[in-house]
Design a protein around this motif. Structure first.
Motif, PDB file in Angstrom:
ATOM      1  N   GLY A  52      -4.317   0.284 -10.431  1.00  0.00           N
ATOM      2  CA  GLY A  52      -4.938   1.149  -9.429  1.00  0.00           C
ATOM      3  C   GLY A  52      -3.965   1.852  -8.496  1.00  0.00           C
ATOM      4  N   GLY A  53      -2.678   1.583  -8.630  1.00  0.00           N
ATOM      5  CA  GLY A  53      -1.694   2.263  -7.783  1.00  0.00           C
ATOM      6  C   GLY A  53      -1.767   1.803  -6.332  1.00  0.00           C
ATOM      7  N   SER A  54      -0.925   2.393  -5.507  1.00  0.00           N
ATOM      8  CA  SER A  54      -0.851   1.984  -4.101  1.00  0.00           C
ATOM      9  C   SER A  54      -2.172   2.212  -3.375  1.00  0.00           C
ATOM     10  CB  SER A  54       0.270   2.744  -3.390  1.00  0.00           C
ATOM     11  OG  SER A  54       1.514   2.311  -3.883  1.00  0.00           O
ATOM     12  N   THR A  55      -2.907   3.226  -3.807  1.00  0.00           N
ATOM     13  CA  THR A  55      -4.188   3.508  -3.165  1.00  0.00           C
ATOM     14  C   THR A  55      -5.150   2.327  -3.329  1.00  0.00           C
ATOM     15  OG1 THR A  55      -3.861   5.875  -3.495  1.00  0.00           O
ATOM     16  CG2 THR A  55      -6.133   5.144  -3.130  1.00  0.00           C
ATOM     17  N   ALA A  56      -5.153   1.721  -4.504  1.00  0.00           N
ATOM     18  CA  ALA A  56      -5.994   0.536  -4.715  1.00  0.00           C
ATOM     19  C   ALA A  56      -5.476  -0.634  -3.884  1.00  0.00           C
ATOM     20  CB  ALA A  56      -6.014   0.158  -6.197  1.00  0.00           C
ATOM     21  N   PHE A  57      -4.134  -0.683  -3.718  1.00  0.00           N
ATOM     22  CA  PHE A  57      -3.582  -1.792  -2.938  1.00  0.00           C
ATOM     23  C   PHE A  57      -4.048  -1.749  -1.481  1.00  0.00           C
ATOM     24  CE2 PHE A  57      -0.639  -4.290  -0.493  1.00  0.00           C
ATOM     25  CZ  PHE A  57      -0.595  -5.459  -1.238  1.00  0.00           C
ATOM     26  N   TRP A  58      -4.228  -0.538  -0.941  1.00  0.00           N
ATOM     27  CA  TRP A  58      -4.722  -0.453   0.451  1.00  0.00           C
ATOM     28  C   TRP A  58      -6.048  -1.196   0.598  1.00  0.00           C
ATOM     29  CZ3 TRP A  58      -3.531   5.434   0.146  1.00  0.00           C
ATOM     30  CH2 TRP A  58      -2.199   5.647   0.491  1.00  0.00           C
ATOM     31  N   ASP A  59      -6.963  -0.937  -0.332  1.00  0.00           N
ATOM     32  CA  ASP A  59      -8.266  -1.601  -0.244  1.00  0.00           C
ATOM     33  C   ASP A  59      -8.145  -3.088  -0.555  1.00  0.00           C
ATOM     34  OD1 ASP A  59      -9.719   0.632   0.550  1.00  0.00           O
ATOM     35  OD2 ASP A  59      -9.961   1.336  -1.509  1.00  0.00           O
ATOM     36  N   GLU A 112      -0.074  11.675   6.026  1.00  0.00           N
ATOM     37  CA  GLU A 112      -1.227  11.382   5.178  1.00  0.00           C
ATOM     38  C   GLU A 112      -1.308   9.935   4.710  1.00  0.00           C
ATOM     39  OE1 GLU A 112      -3.905  13.070   3.861  1.00  0.00           O
ATOM     40  OE2 GLU A 112      -3.425  14.499   5.458  1.00  0.00           O
ATOM     41  N   PHE A 113      -0.181   9.390   4.264  1.00  0.00           N
ATOM     42  CA  PHE A 113      -0.247   8.084   3.618  1.00  0.00           C
ATOM     43  C   PHE A 113      -0.473   6.965   4.631  1.00  0.00           C
ATOM     44  CE2 PHE A 113       1.903  10.777   0.482  1.00  0.00           C
ATOM     45  CZ  PHE A 113       1.018  10.604  -0.571  1.00  0.00           C
ATOM     46  N   GLY A 114       0.227   7.053   5.746  1.00  0.00           N
ATOM     47  CA  GLY A 114      -0.004   6.081   6.811  1.00  0.00           C
ATOM     48  C   GLY A 114      -1.454   6.124   7.273  1.00  0.00           C
ATOM     49  N   THR A 145       4.535  -3.297   4.442  1.00  0.00           N
ATOM     50  CA  THR A 145       5.331  -2.082   4.315  1.00  0.00           C
ATOM     51  C   THR A 145       4.882  -1.284   3.097  1.00  0.00           C
ATOM     52  OG1 THR A 145       7.211  -3.344   5.200  1.00  0.00           O
ATOM     53  CG2 THR A 145       7.705  -1.214   4.183  1.00  0.00           C
ATOM     54  N   ASP A 146       4.399  -0.070   3.326  1.00  0.00           N
ATOM     55  CA  ASP A 146       4.097   0.833   2.205  1.00  0.00           C
ATOM     56  C   ASP A 146       5.424   1.421   1.748  1.00  0.00           C
ATOM     57  OD1 ASP A 146       3.450   2.808   0.425  1.00  0.00           O
ATOM     58  OD2 ASP A 146       1.956   3.786   1.700  1.00  0.00           O
ATOM     59  N   ALA A 147       5.926   0.884   0.639  1.00  0.00           N
ATOM     60  CA  ALA A 147       7.238   1.307   0.120  1.00  0.00           C
ATOM     61  C   ALA A 147       7.077   2.144  -1.142  1.00  0.00           C
ATOM     62  CB  ALA A 147       8.099   0.080  -0.151  1.00  0.00           C
ATOM     63  N   THR A 148       5.916   2.792  -1.276  1.00  0.00           N
ATOM     64  CA  THR A 148       5.616   3.488  -2.537  1.00  0.00           C
ATOM     65  C   THR A 148       6.736   4.443  -2.944  1.00  0.00           C
ATOM     66  OG1 THR A 148       3.296   3.341  -1.959  1.00  0.00           O
ATOM     67  CG2 THR A 148       3.850   4.770  -3.806  1.00  0.00           C
ATOM     68  N   SER A 149       7.199   5.249  -1.987  1.00  0.00           N
ATOM     69  CA  SER A 149       8.214   6.250  -2.352  1.00  0.00           C
ATOM     70  C   SER A 149       9.626   5.833  -1.941  1.00  0.00           C
ATOM     71  CB  SER A 149       7.866   7.597  -1.711  1.00  0.00           C
ATOM     72  OG  SER A 149       7.780   7.451  -0.311  1.00  0.00           O
ATOM     73  N   SER A 150       9.785   4.647  -1.373  1.00  0.00           N
ATOM     74  CA  SER A 150      11.123   4.200  -0.955  1.00  0.00           C
ATOM     75  C   SER A 150      11.657   3.056  -1.815  1.00  0.00           C
ATOM     76  CB  SER A 150      11.104   3.777   0.518  1.00  0.00           C
ATOM     77  OG  SER A 150       9.966   2.981   0.796  1.00  0.00           O
ATOM     78  N   PHE A 154       4.361  -1.046  -3.630  1.00  0.00           N
ATOM     79  CA  PHE A 154       4.756   0.260  -4.151  1.00  0.00           C
ATOM     80  C   PHE A 154       4.112   0.513  -5.512  1.00  0.00           C
ATOM     81  CE2 PHE A 154       7.794  -1.661  -7.103  1.00  0.00           C
ATOM     82  CZ  PHE A 154       8.041  -2.880  -6.482  1.00  0.00           C
ATOM     83  N   ALA A 155       4.390   1.696  -6.041  1.00  0.00           N
ATOM     84  CA  ALA A 155       3.887   2.093  -7.361  1.00  0.00           C
ATOM     85  C   ALA A 155       5.081   2.637  -8.148  1.00  0.00           C
ATOM     86  CB  ALA A 155       2.789   3.142  -7.196  1.00  0.00           C
ATOM     87  N   PRO A 156       4.988   2.682  -9.479  1.00  0.00           N
ATOM     88  CA  PRO A 156       6.201   2.961 -10.269  1.00  0.00           C
ATOM     89  C   PRO A 156       6.570   4.428 -10.486  1.00  0.00           C
ATOM     90  CG  PRO A 156       4.515   1.762 -11.544  1.00  0.00           C
ATOM     91  CD  PRO A 156       3.857   2.322 -10.335  1.00  0.00           C
ATOM     92  N   GLN A 157       5.772   5.384  -9.963  1.00  0.00           N
ATOM     93  CA  GLN A 157       6.004   6.778 -10.346  1.00  0.00           C
ATOM     94  C   GLN A 157       6.929   7.534  -9.408  1.00  0.00           C
ATOM     95  OE1 GLN A 157       3.301   5.542  -9.036  1.00  0.00           O
ATOM     96  NE2 GLN A 157       2.107   6.971  -7.797  1.00  0.00           N
ATOM     97  N   LYS A 158       7.652   6.807  -8.534  1.00  0.00           N
ATOM     98  CA  LYS A 158       8.547   7.514  -7.601  1.00  0.00           C
ATOM     99  C   LYS A 158       9.995   7.146  -7.936  1.00  0.00           C
ATOM    100  CE  LYS A 158       4.536   8.355  -5.080  1.00  0.00           C
ATOM    101  NZ  LYS A 158       3.831   8.841  -3.930  1.00  0.00           N
ATOM    102  N   ASN A 159      10.676   6.308  -7.140  1.00  0.00           N
ATOM    103  CA  ASN A 159      12.070   5.978  -7.491  1.00  0.00           C
ATOM    104  C   ASN A 159      12.192   5.251  -8.831  1.00  0.00           C
ATOM    105  OD1 ASN A 159      14.113   6.659  -5.245  1.00  0.00           O
ATOM    106  ND2 ASN A 159      12.365   5.807  -4.136  1.00  0.00           N
TER     107      ASN A 159
HETATM  108  C1  LIG Z   1       2.554   8.273  -3.501  1.00  0.00           C
HETATM  109  C2  LIG Z   1       2.267   7.435  -2.339  1.00  0.00           C
HETATM  110  C3  LIG Z   1       1.093   6.668  -2.246  1.00  0.00           C
HETATM  111  C4  LIG Z   1      -0.003   6.767  -3.257  1.00  0.00           C
HETATM  112  O1  LIG Z   1       0.366   6.155  -4.447  1.00  0.00           O
HETATM  113  P1  LIG Z   1      -0.686   6.101  -5.655  1.00  0.00           P
HETATM  114  O2  LIG Z   1       0.002   5.186  -6.633  1.00  0.00           O
HETATM  115  O3  LIG Z   1      -0.850   7.496  -6.155  1.00  0.00           O
HETATM  116  O4  LIG Z   1      -1.952   5.538  -5.149  1.00  0.00           O
HETATM  117  C5  LIG Z   1       0.937   5.849  -1.159  1.00  0.00           C
HETATM  118  N1  LIG Z   1       1.867   5.764  -0.199  1.00  0.00           N
HETATM  119  C6  LIG Z   1       2.997   6.494  -0.233  1.00  0.00           C
HETATM  120  C7  LIG Z   1       3.997   6.348   0.860  1.00  0.00           C
HETATM  121  C8  LIG Z   1       3.235   7.348  -1.304  1.00  0.00           C
HETATM  122  O5  LIG Z   1       4.363   8.074  -1.351  1.00  0.00           O
END
Ligand SMILES: *Cc1c(COP(=O)(O)O)cnc(C)c1O
Length: 369
Positions: free
Chosen positions: A76-83, A101-103, A168-173, A189-194
């Protein structure tokens, strides 16, 4: 034919500068072919469980092996993790840093009816606030890198109640910025960034205290949908599995990137690489007559996502369009920010030589547009 043709010597070898999905290295794709026999096989059997185990141990090594911490994962990606975090980790009052937006999305998830109304520390986009010690707060949450604006926040605890958690939302870090894991309890985090893999999965480094909270909430009578249960995720992760079927190609690409970073010197190496690439972009923007750094305080500037404002005389979207026609992709600003700017990822996989060419290509286009 592009309206403006950028000369070959100014074109990056790889034109992907997006903030996710992001550049996937050729070696990752080679690994996908080499591991083709894993694709289309059961995630409940040894070969895929071994792959998940390698990802978990590789991430623990990358994150400096903090004692007692574990890697959990789910779909579900980071968005699912929030919930999932709202349902399975949070209790009582939260404090959230919001400057993009993300915060804001996580802060909203923490407004769930079974939680107390959170304290939201809102700051202007392009800057940020600081977490503040607050009695009664049970979880402090913030994005390490606010991807919509290119603002970085250090991973650091503040004085807090002894049972408070830091998320810590580290999705993009994650994988691009070094940090001390002892300074947080949940680093997700999610795998589609770094990590240059695909989206749809979430992963989290969780402290013993966070694990205890997951167990504590699971033992209450709160209704938790199974998909959002971190207790279910924890139990599955300990078996090197996920609740439901994961994308296997995503796991292969992710594992390859973790191994690549670890074998090159780990997070310190990745951190130095992203710092150098982003420093180049910021120095270029400060020199350029038509550009400036959106994030005015250098201490707030992200090393993985650079946001560059353009003068009124230059339309960033037009520049981006010409770049796209020439194969340089996804440098458009975050859609909801609505500024005349470009957003450039300097993730771990993105080479500084390509960043140098990108800036030269932008100069070339701006002179001719
Ligand atoms: C991309 C991003 C998300 C969302 O990640 P998804 O995997 O698309 O849900 C959340 N937080 C941050 C900081 C992001 O950069």
């Amino acid at each position: 034919m592009p309206t403006i043709k950028i000369p070959e010597h100014l074109l990056p070898v790889d034109g992907r500068f997006g903030c996710g999905p992001s550049k996937i290295r050729e070696a990752q794709l080679d690994a996908l072919v080499k591991n083709a026999h894993l694709l289309g096989t059961s995630h409940r059997q040894a070969p895929i469980k071994e792959l998940v185990k390698q990802i978990q141990s590789g991430l623990l090594e990358l994150f400096h092996n903090p004692p007692g911490y574990e890697i959990i994962l789910g779909n579900g990606g980071s968005t699912a993790f929030w919930d999932a975090a709202a349902y399975s980790l949070a209790k009582g009052k939260s404090q959230a840093l919001v400057h993009g937006e993300f915060g804001a999305k996580f802060a909203n998830a923490l407004k769930a009816p079974f939680l107390e109304s959170p304290t939201v520390i809102t700051s202007e986009v392009g800057s940020r606030g600081e977490l503040l010690a607050e009695a009664g707060v049970k979880q402090y949450v913030y994005p390490q890198n606010e991807t919509s604006t290119g603002v970085i926040t250090p991973v650091a605890r503040v004085v807090a109640d002894s049972d408070a958690l830091f998320l810590t939302d580290a999705t993009s870090s994650a994988g691009g910025v070094d940090f001390d894991p002892q300074e947080t309890d949940v680093y997700y985090f999610a795998p589609q960034k770094n990590f240059g893999s695909d989206g749809g999965l979430w992963l989290a480094l969780v402290s013993p205290k966070a694990i205890a909270r997951i167990e504590e909430i699971a033992a209450t009578d709160r209704y938790i949908p199974e998909f959002l249960s971190l207790k279910v995720a924890l139990d599955n992760s300990r078996q090197n599995q996920t609740l439901n079927t994961p994308a296997l190609a995503t796991l292969v690409l992710l594992n390859e990137q973790i191994k690549w970073i670890n074998s090159n010197g780990g997070l310190a190496w990745a951190d130095a690489k992203t710092k150098a690439a982003s420093a180049f972009v910021y120095a270029w923007a400060e020199r350029a007559s038509f550009a400036s750094c959106f994030v005015t305080d250098p201490a707030h500037r992200s090393q993985v996502v650079c946001t560059i404002d353009f003068a009124e005389t230059v339309h960033a979207m037009e520049v981006s369009k010409v770049l796209r026609e020439n194969g340089i992709l996804d440098v458009d600003p975050y859609r909801k920010l609505g500024r005349n700017q470009l957003r450039i990822a300097t993730f771990t996989a993105i080479d500084i030589t390509d960043v140098e060419r990108l800036t030269a290509a932008i100069d070339f286009v701006v002179e001719r547009i």
